[in-house]
Design an enzyme around this catalytic site. Structure first.
Site, short mmCIF file in Angstrom:
data_model
loop_
_atom_site.label_atom_id
_atom_site.label_comp_id
_atom_site.label_asym_id
_atom_site.label_seq_id
_atom_site.Cartn_x
_atom_site.Cartn_y
_atom_site.Cartn_z
CD GLN A 3 -2.90 1.17 2.36
OE1 GLN A 3 -2.70 0.47 3.36
NE2 GLN A 3 -3.95 1.96 2.26
CG HIS A 54 -6.58 2.73 -2.93
ND1 HIS A 54 -5.84 3.20 -1.87
CD2 HIS A 54 -5.73 2.00 -3.69
CE1 HIS A 54 -4.59 2.77 -1.99
NE2 HIS A 54 -4.50 2.02 -3.08
#
Ligand code: 5GP
Ligand code: ZN
Length: 142
Positions: free
Chosen positions: A98, A104
């Site tokens: 990430q 997201h």
């Protein structure tokens, strides 16, 4: 807080936006694995899956299904090959890859013969005009 996705949600940074409602925003990834690579962002800042309230999580997958269905029809126009598969995936924490600490979900069109969950290399849109044209084509199918 200096969060790039909060700035995108607030329109302080431009994005090719496919869809938005009160809680979620769908944009095209600026550095796509393949053209049409989308991100579903929460409008509120949550670092990752552990912080997102459960009722909101339940809204995300139906939207992902809709976006993935549309991608199957629109990607051939912009990619060299027909889409053979779609990854729907989400990274939590730097160790998991990430890079942006704002929740997201990735929706990634894939061609036959691509190896691995995510290609190491990414592609580029020919221009911002092309990226926006693809966004408009997708929006017409909503
Ligand atoms: P992560 O590695 O955090 O799961 O994914 C972050 C994604 O955000 C990457 O695929 C990257 O290309 C995308 N991204 C980073 N900055 C921007 C930006 O300013 N605009 C858009 N549309 N995508 C971005
Ligand atoms: Zn944020």
């Amino acid at each position: 807080m200096d969060c790039i996705f909060c700035k995108i949600v607030n329109n302080e940074i431009p994005s090719t936006t496919i869809f938005e409602d009160d809680n979620l925003k769908v944009i095209l990834d600026i550095n796509p694995v393949n053209k049409g690579h989308m991100l579903i962002l929460t409008k509120k800042h949550y670092n990752n899956i552990f912080d997102v309230p459960e009722p909101l999580l339940t809204n995300i997958y139906p939207l992902a299904q809709k976006m993935a269905s549309i991608l199957k029809t629109v990607t051939q126009k912009y990619n060299k090959h027909q889409i053979a598969g779609i990854n729907i995936m989400q990274n939590n924490g730097a160790a998991a890859g990430q890079e942006v600490s704002h929740f997201h979900l990735h929706i990634i069109p894939r061609h036959a013969g691509e190896v691995g969950i995510i290609k190491v290399t990414r592609t580029k849109y020919d221009s911002m005009d092309e990226m926006n044209a693809m966004g408009n084509d997708i929006k017409e199918l909503l």
